[in-house]
Write a protein that holds these residues in place. Structure first.
Motif, PDB file in Angstrom:
ATOM      1  N   UNK A  65      -0.972  -5.495  -1.568  1.00  0.00           N
ATOM      2  CA  UNK A  65      -1.383  -6.684  -2.318  1.00  0.00           C
ATOM      3  C   UNK A  65      -1.947  -6.289  -3.682  1.00  0.00           C
ATOM      4  N   UNK A  66      -2.679  -5.201  -3.744  1.00  0.00           N
ATOM      5  CA  UNK A  66      -3.201  -4.713  -5.025  1.00  0.00           C
ATOM      6  C   UNK A  66      -2.069  -4.384  -5.983  1.00  0.00           C
ATOM      7  N   UNK A  67      -1.092  -3.629  -5.510  1.00  0.00           N
ATOM      8  CA  UNK A  67       0.027  -3.236  -6.369  1.00  0.00           C
ATOM      9  C   UNK A  67       0.829  -4.450  -6.834  1.00  0.00           C
ATOM     10  N   UNK A  68       1.079  -5.385  -5.930  1.00  0.00           N
ATOM     11  CA  UNK A  68       1.888  -6.546  -6.285  1.00  0.00           C
ATOM     12  C   UNK A  68       1.138  -7.490  -7.220  1.00  0.00           C
ATOM     13  N   UNK A  69      -0.164  -7.646  -7.008  1.00  0.00           N
ATOM     14  CA  UNK A  69      -0.946  -8.484  -7.921  1.00  0.00           C
ATOM     15  C   UNK A  69      -1.036  -7.864  -9.309  1.00  0.00           C
ATOM     16  N   UNK A  70      -1.147  -6.552  -9.369  1.00  0.00           N
ATOM     17  CA  UNK A  70      -1.182  -5.894 -10.672  1.00  0.00           C
ATOM     18  C   UNK A  70       0.115  -6.133 -11.436  1.00  0.00           C
ATOM     19  N   UNK A  71       1.239  -6.107 -10.725  1.00  0.00           N
ATOM     20  CA  UNK A  71       2.532  -6.348 -11.376  1.00  0.00           C
ATOM     21  C   UNK A  71       2.625  -7.776 -11.916  1.00  0.00           C
ATOM     22  N   UNK A  74      -0.746  -8.369 -14.676  1.00  0.00           N
ATOM     23  CA  UNK A  74      -0.569  -7.590 -15.914  1.00  0.00           C
ATOM     24  C   UNK A  74      -1.855  -7.486 -16.736  1.00  0.00           C
ATOM     25  N   UNK A  75      -2.860  -6.855 -16.151  1.00  0.00           N
ATOM     26  CA  UNK A  75      -4.109  -6.644 -16.874  1.00  0.00           C
ATOM     27  C   UNK A  75      -5.196  -7.651 -16.569  1.00  0.00           C
ATOM     28  N   UNK A  76      -4.885  -8.667 -15.773  1.00  0.00           N
ATOM     29  CA  UNK A  76      -5.889  -9.665 -15.408  1.00  0.00           C
ATOM     30  C   UNK A  76      -6.271  -9.575 -13.941  1.00  0.00           C
ATOM     31  N   UNK A  77      -6.263  -8.351 -13.428  1.00  0.00           N
ATOM     32  CA  UNK A  77      -6.702  -8.100 -12.059  1.00  0.00           C
ATOM     33  C   UNK A  77      -8.001  -7.297 -12.094  1.00  0.00           C
ATOM     34  N   UNK A  78      -8.944  -7.689 -11.261  1.00  0.00           N
ATOM     35  CA  UNK A  78     -10.200  -6.954 -11.088  1.00  0.00           C
ATOM     36  C   UNK A  78     -10.361  -6.687  -9.602  1.00  0.00           C
ATOM     37  N   UNK A 119      -9.679   4.013   1.604  1.00  0.00           N
ATOM     38  CA  UNK A 119     -10.020   3.376   0.331  1.00  0.00           C
ATOM     39  C   UNK A 119      -9.624   4.189  -0.900  1.00  0.00           C
ATOM     40  N   UNK A 120      -9.377   5.454  -0.719  1.00  0.00           N
ATOM     41  CA  UNK A 120      -8.993   6.281  -1.858  1.00  0.00           C
ATOM     42  C   UNK A 120      -7.656   5.854  -2.470  1.00  0.00           C
ATOM     43  N   UNK A 121      -6.648   5.477  -1.660  1.00  0.00           N
ATOM     44  CA  UNK A 121      -5.374   5.067  -2.282  1.00  0.00           C
ATOM     45  C   UNK A 121      -5.531   3.922  -3.283  1.00  0.00           C
ATOM     46  N   UNK A 122      -6.290   2.883  -2.925  1.00  0.00           N
ATOM     47  CA  UNK A 122      -6.439   1.754  -3.849  1.00  0.00           C
ATOM     48  C   UNK A 122      -7.349   2.133  -5.016  1.00  0.00           C
ATOM     49  N   UNK A 123      -8.345   3.003  -4.773  1.00  0.00           N
ATOM     50  CA  UNK A 123      -9.209   3.468  -5.863  1.00  0.00           C
ATOM     51  C   UNK A 123      -8.419   4.317  -6.850  1.00  0.00           C
ATOM     52  N   UNK A 124      -7.561   5.170  -6.333  1.00  0.00           N
ATOM     53  CA  UNK A 124      -6.724   5.997  -7.216  1.00  0.00           C
ATOM     54  C   UNK A 124      -5.731   5.131  -7.992  1.00  0.00           C
ATOM     55  N   UNK A 125      -5.229   4.076  -7.357  1.00  0.00           N
ATOM     56  CA  UNK A 125      -4.322   3.165  -8.067  1.00  0.00           C
ATOM     57  C   UNK A 125      -5.061   2.476  -9.213  1.00  0.00           C
ATOM     58  N   UNK A 126      -6.300   2.073  -8.963  1.00  0.00           N
ATOM     59  CA  UNK A 126      -7.111   1.478 -10.041  1.00  0.00           C
ATOM     60  C   UNK A 126      -7.275   2.467 -11.184  1.00  0.00           C
ATOM     61  N   UNK A 129      -3.923   2.702 -13.086  1.00  0.00           N
ATOM     62  CA  UNK A 129      -3.538   1.475 -13.781  1.00  0.00           C
ATOM     63  C   UNK A 129      -4.646   0.914 -14.677  1.00  0.00           C
ATOM     64  N   UNK A 130      -5.781   1.600 -14.749  1.00  0.00           N
ATOM     65  CA  UNK A 130      -6.918   1.159 -15.574  1.00  0.00           C
ATOM     66  C   UNK A 130      -7.398  -0.230 -15.161  1.00  0.00           C
ATOM     67  N   UNK A 131      -7.555  -0.422 -13.837  1.00  0.00           N
ATOM     68  CA  UNK A 131      -8.035  -1.688 -13.291  1.00  0.00           C
ATOM     69  C   UNK A 131      -9.540  -1.589 -13.073  1.00  0.00           C
TER      70      UNK A 131
END
Length: 301
Positions: A65-71, A74-78, A119-126, A129-131
């Motif tokens: 869900x994190x990856x798909x929401x980021x797509x 486009x920069x408006x995900x926190x 939790x590291x996978x989503x933290x590393x994705x942030x 992606x500079x989230x």
């Protein structure tokens, strides 16, 4: 006779039903899809993903869900999480912004024991992606203080400590399903007496629920503090903090969000079932989306 029997067996094997790892349901327990969840999440201001902390399906779906929401956003995900406490925000920000290593993050922040796997996978994705990633939870030492002495104990803390929690005082309705359920599980009104903020006598059971409430209020506070119109704030928390549209949801509704319209809040509640194709009426109206997971799913700890 042998040939027809063989053909029947082959037919039965060929058309065995799949064994899905999860199913999604609406509040009324009608089957729904991930695509619908994603579309509604992208349109929401705040998404509260109520997870089971040791369930790999929850963590995998949070990551998807994190990856798909980021797509989409486009920069408006926190992002935000119960698993990071407010006083660890500098360490989390330094890591997500690439200024420190994972070893330094582990040394500087109080990471949960299952951080690396869950939790590291989503933290590393942030980080990639500079989230922005917000540490939303109250430091556990202050929650423990409430569980032992009640909310009044927070009044004695210095100003810097109070910045790491929701503004005081907070209102706690112990008759709400989530808090009442916690008290019932712990034996109702049994326990040692302790003074509440109004000077009357209550018990350690009620203070345990109040400790849950200060966590909920603090997570809501930091979500609102770091959300701006047009953004989707995806928050990861234990299921009990947001199920039944309660907990964090209630405190989000109480606090102004700096917008003329009410917040669009979407909730996900995770449940374990012996048969995920039969959600059972007891799971009605837990959330906007009910995530059903096999009860025998392997655990991360």
């Amino acid at each position: 006779m042998r040939l027809p029997l063989l053909l029947f067996c082959l037919f039965a094997l060929a058309f065995r039903p799949d064994k899905p790892a999860y199913r999604l349901y609406t509040p009324r327990l009608k089957s729904t899809t991930y695509d619908k969840l994603l579309r509604q999440a992208a349109d929401a201001d705040v998404v509260l993903f109520g997870e089971l902390h040791n369930d790999p399906i929850c963590h995998w779906l949070e990551f998807q869900l994190t990856k798909d929401l980021q797509a989409i956003k486009k920069g408006n995900l926190v992002l935000g999480a119960e698993m990071f406490e407010a006083d660890n925000q500098p360490a989390l920000t330094d890591y997500v912004q690439g200024r420190t290593t994972s070893k330094e993050l582990a040394a500087q922040a109080r990471l949960w024991p299952n951080f690396d796997t869950d939790y590291k996978p989503v933290t590393d994705f942030a980080r990639e992606q500079h989230i922005p990633f917000i540490a939303t939870n109250i430091p556990r030492r202050y929650a423990r203080l409430v569980s032992r002495q009640g909310l009044a104990a927070l009044d004695t803390l210095p100003a810097d400590a109070k910045k790491q929690m929701a503004p005081l005082p907070i209102n706690v309705d112990l008759t709400l399903p989530g808090y009442k359920g916690m008290m019932d599980m712990m034996g109702g009104n049994a326990g040692q007496p302790a003074a509440n903020p109004h000077g009357t006598q209550t018990d350690m059971t009620a203070n345990f629920a109040r400790a849950q409430a200060i966590k909920d209020a603090t997570m809501a506070y930091f979500i609102l503090k770091n959300w701006k119109p047009g953004q989707t704030f995806l928050h990861f928390n234990g299921d009990y903090h947001s199920k039944n549209f309660d907990g964090i949801v209630g405190y989000l509704r109480q606090q102004p969000a700096g917008t003329a319209r009410p917040l669009k809040i979407l909730t996900i509640s995770s449940v374990e079932l012996s048969d995920i194709n039969k959600p059972g009426t007891g799971n009605r109206n837990l959330a906007d989306f009910v995530l059903a997971i096999p009860a025998d799913m392997t655990k991360t700890y």
